[in-house]
Design a protein around this motif. Structure first.
Motif, mmCIF file in Angstrom:
data_model
loop_
_atom_site.group_PDB
_atom_site.id
_atom_site.type_symbol
_atom_site.label_atom_id
_atom_site.label_comp_id
_atom_site.label_asym_id
_atom_site.label_seq_id
_atom_site.Cartn_x
_atom_site.Cartn_y
_atom_site.Cartn_z
ATOM 1 N N ASP A 1 9.058 6.087 3.112
ATOM 2 C CA ASP A 1 8.566 7.132 2.195
ATOM 3 C C ASP A 1 8.459 6.624 0.754
ATOM 4 O O ASP A 1 7.850 7.285 -0.085
ATOM 5 N N PHE A 2 9.086 5.484 0.446
ATOM 6 C CA PHE A 2 9.089 4.915 -0.898
ATOM 7 C C PHE A 2 9.358 5.996 -1.952
ATOM 8 O O PHE A 2 8.543 6.250 -2.843
ATOM 9 N N PRO A 3 10.520 6.657 -1.855
ATOM 10 C CA PRO A 3 10.753 7.883 -2.635
ATOM 11 C C PRO A 3 10.856 7.709 -4.140
ATOM 12 O O PRO A 3 10.613 8.662 -4.882
ATOM 13 N N THR A 4 11.192 6.515 -4.627
ATOM 14 C CA THR A 4 11.422 6.372 -6.075
ATOM 15 C C THR A 4 10.266 5.699 -6.809
ATOM 16 O O THR A 4 10.364 5.447 -8.010
ATOM 17 N N VAL A 5 9.185 5.357 -6.102
ATOM 18 C CA VAL A 5 8.020 4.751 -6.759
ATOM 19 C C VAL A 5 6.755 5.486 -6.328
ATOM 20 O O VAL A 5 6.621 5.869 -5.169
ATOM 21 N N LYS A 6 5.847 5.684 -7.262
ATOM 22 C CA LYS A 6 4.583 6.336 -6.922
ATOM 23 C C LYS A 6 3.714 5.436 -6.058
ATOM 24 O O LYS A 6 2.969 5.902 -5.193
ATOM 25 N N ASN B 1 0.828 -1.206 0.000
ATOM 26 C CA ASN B 1 0.000 0.000 0.000
ATOM 27 C C ASN B 1 0.866 1.262 0.000
ATOM 28 O O ASN B 1 2.052 1.208 0.318
ATOM 29 N N PRO B 2 0.274 2.413 -0.309
ATOM 30 C CA PRO B 2 1.035 3.672 -0.306
ATOM 31 C C PRO B 2 1.630 3.990 1.057
ATOM 32 O O PRO B 2 1.237 3.406 2.080
ATOM 33 N N PRO B 3 2.569 4.949 1.124
ATOM 34 C CA PRO B 3 3.323 5.210 2.354
ATOM 35 C C PRO B 3 2.480 5.635 3.545
ATOM 36 O O PRO B 3 2.877 5.417 4.689
ATOM 37 N N GLU B 4 1.323 6.248 3.304
ATOM 38 C CA GLU B 4 0.516 6.743 4.422
ATOM 39 C C GLU B 4 -0.218 5.626 5.155
ATOM 40 O O GLU B 4 -0.859 5.866 6.180
ATOM 41 N N TYR B 5 -0.120 4.395 4.674
ATOM 42 C CA TYR B 5 -0.834 3.267 5.270
ATOM 43 C C TYR B 5 0.055 2.461 6.219
ATOM 44 O O TYR B 5 1.269 2.467 6.118
ATOM 45 N N ASN B 6 -0.607 1.754 7.138
ATOM 46 C CA ASN B 6 0.034 0.672 7.876
ATOM 47 C C ASN B 6 -1.027 -0.369 8.189
ATOM 48 O O ASN B 6 -2.222 -0.140 7.959
#
Length: 582
Positions: free
Chosen positions: A271-276, A151-156
């Protein structure tokens, strides 16, 4: 602001242990944002068979420390009701590389140890399959992994395993949820971790635990084909997740040393900076690992998702059609179904005669069942989700027919029974070994796919979500009241209604289906085509899964048969959508 909402907010602020989420909540109060506050306190984040997953933030509808503490108290309560020796068997807890994961894992450990339940806590980040492995390795009563997977970075998230090492299934999900609701009304008691270590109620899982998983992969019965691993070259990405160190290690153990990791994505980064979007299925997510593959001209470009329970692969093109010079040096992603069928075929080729049980899901390709039948092996079809695949695999296996392999089309694979959940690390090793064996014969992955398709037909699968108008009638009810006799010009031969557990044949006779009830309709059509409809009971939307099968002629190439199948698929989907009520 109404009085009840004020009371909920006040109570939450009094119990929230996290200054950050307290500040966030106070900011919403100061801004008088009643709409957002109302949403945050409209209920609780729902606990289901996948556990919890949601956006990190303040309030019971978000993932945060208080929600994790209450969830852990509820889980501990339920385990005490269900498992007589839970205190000594304990619970394994691990976590991924997201920003809050370590804190959430430590909170869960502090709550459970305060309840008198032993905890095994990983000393550092761990791939999700290691936690599933840990449950059976220690004979624990349950396992928890704090992860939001891809999932996107804002999730856990907060995922729970039962004592058999598989994800929970009903009725445990609703039973745990009820206990969480009770725990949320009570004060949460926590034990300081330093004290729990001192009194041996908490064991930190250090390097020897990670080594145990590594050795399990290295010695796995079905991962012993070491045919020319020196011929395999691959690029690899952990996609800012936790898989790199173990992936590189188990590949090296298998003799695969030409491994080129994407340095900018190797270390955990929440932050997964290199992937959307850190999901290998998403467009662009594999760009860097494919670029690395082109740089080194490797055979494969491989990826694990951030918690390393899924596996994705792109294969160098051009070798399967010598005339296609423009394709050489390019890479093509394999679908989850293609990887699943390739692994199933490969493992069945090498497995012992007593290890022939495979499993797949209703929405995955039907090709694995045909491949299994050609090996006189068993293939069981389950509802969607790995919780069903592995629980069914466990219940169906016997001494004479042990579990071998399961997969679902969403890049999930489990190889053997060391881990009763999807495991992207052992799947990576198995796929590398398949590639090496083919290379030793001067063959490629494309050659093996060609061989399978020529025997069983080219299977093309597609998935489409269809948004319908608000005034559209209930699609499930409509289709059950008006059963189609044909779809896109193809006669309906068999209809499975999973909600009623009945299979209807063209001549009118029926038989029962041994699957848990689910709102799913499956239409088997002439020519091997298939349509699966999963209606939504709450919104005008359905999800449809399509399969078409095209026979390969002697003059066909993979490219030509795929183009023909895609044309059929496009018309198939269009005609089916037009047939649905508007």
């Amino acid at each position: 602001m109404d009085t009840q909402l004020k009371f909920k907010i006040k109570n939450w602020l009094e119990n929230d242990p996290d200054p950050r989420t307290k500040q966030e909540l106070q900011g919403l109060i100061d801004a008088n944002d009643e709409t957002e506050l109302g949403h945050r306190f409209s209920g609780r984040l729902v606990f289901g068979t996948a556990g919890l997953r949601g956006v990190v933030g303040a309030g019971p509808m978000r993932m945060n420390r208080l929600v994790v503490q209450q969830t852990s108290a509820g889980l501990g309560m339920y385990l005490k009701h269900q498992t007589r020796d839970v205190e000594t068997r304990g619970v394994v807890i691990g976590y991924d590389g997201r920003h809050d994961s370590k804190q959430f894992a430590h909170d869960a450990a502090a709550v459970l140890t305060a309840m008198g339940i032993k905890v095994y806590l990983t000393s550092e980040v761990a791939a999700t399959p290691l936690v599933a492995f840990g449950v059976t390795h220690f004979g624990a009563a349950a396992g928890i992994v704090v992860t939001a997977s891809h999932n996107p970075p804002e999730y856990n998230g907060y995922k729970v395993y039962w004592g058999n090492g598989a994800q929970i299934i009903p009725p445990h999900d609703s039973g745990i949820a009820a206990c969480i609701d009770r725990a949320a009304t009570q004060a949460i008691v926590m034990q300081e971790l330093e004290k729990t270590i001192a009194d041996n109620s908490l064991t930190m899982l250090e390097a020897d635990f990670y080594e145990a998983y590594r050795q399990g992969v290295r010695t796995a019965e079905i991962l012993q084909n070491h045919t020319r691993p020196d011929l395999v070259s691959l690029s690899y990405t952990a996609m800012h997740g936790v898989g790199a160190k173990m992936a590189e290690t188990v590949l090296k153990d298998a003799g695969v040393t030409q491994v080129y990791s994407v340095a900018t994505q190797r270390e955990p980064d929440g932050d997964f900076p290199t992937v959307k979007f850190p999901n290998p299925e998403e467009k662009g997510a594999m760009d860097r690992v494919i670029a690395e593959a082109k740089k080194h001209h490797t055979l494969l470009a491989c990826a694990n998702d951030p918690d390393a329970d899924r596996f994705a692969v792109a294969v160098r093109k051009g070798e399967y059609e010598s005339k296609d010079e423009s394709a050489k040096g390019e890479y093509q992603m394999l679908t989850g179904d293609q990887v699943g069928v390739l692994l199933g075929h490969y493992l069945l080729t090498h497995a012992a005669s007593s290890q022939r049980l495979t499993c797949t899901t209703i929405v995955s390709s039907s090709l694995l069942s045909k491949v299994a039948a050609s090996f006189n092996a068993t293939c069981r079809t389950t509802l969607t989700g790995f919780k069903w695949l592995t629980n069914v695999g466990m219940s169906e296996q016997t001494d004479d027919n042990r579990f071998l392999f399961a997969y679902e089309e969403a890049l999930g694979y489990t190889v053997g029974s060391m881990v009763w959940d999807k495991d992207g690390l052992s799947a990576l090793v198995a796929f590398a070994q398949l590639t090496a064996e083919l290379a030793s014969k001067g063959q490629t992955i494309w050659d093996r796919l060609d061989e399978i398709y020529r025997e069983h037909g080219f299977h093309l699968n597609a998935q489409v979500s269809i948004a319908l108008k608000p005034e559209t009638p209930n699609i499930g009810a409509y289709l059950r009241n008006n059963p189609p006799l044909s779809i896109a010009g193809k006669k309906v031969l068999v209809t499975d209604d999973i909600s009623s557990g009945l299979r209807w044949f063209e001549d009118g006779h029926t038989e029962s289906i041994a699957l848990p009830a689910s709102d799913v309709l499956i239409y088997q059509l002439e020519g091997g085509a298939r349509v699966i409809v999963r209606p939504s009971g709450t919104e005008p939307k359905i999800k449809c899964y399509y399969e078409v099968v095209e026979a390969m002629t002697p003059t066909d190439s993979l490219t030509s048969v795929q183009a023909r199948a895609q044309k059929v698929m496009d018309g198939f989907i269009s005609a089916h959508q037009l047939s649905l009520p508007k």
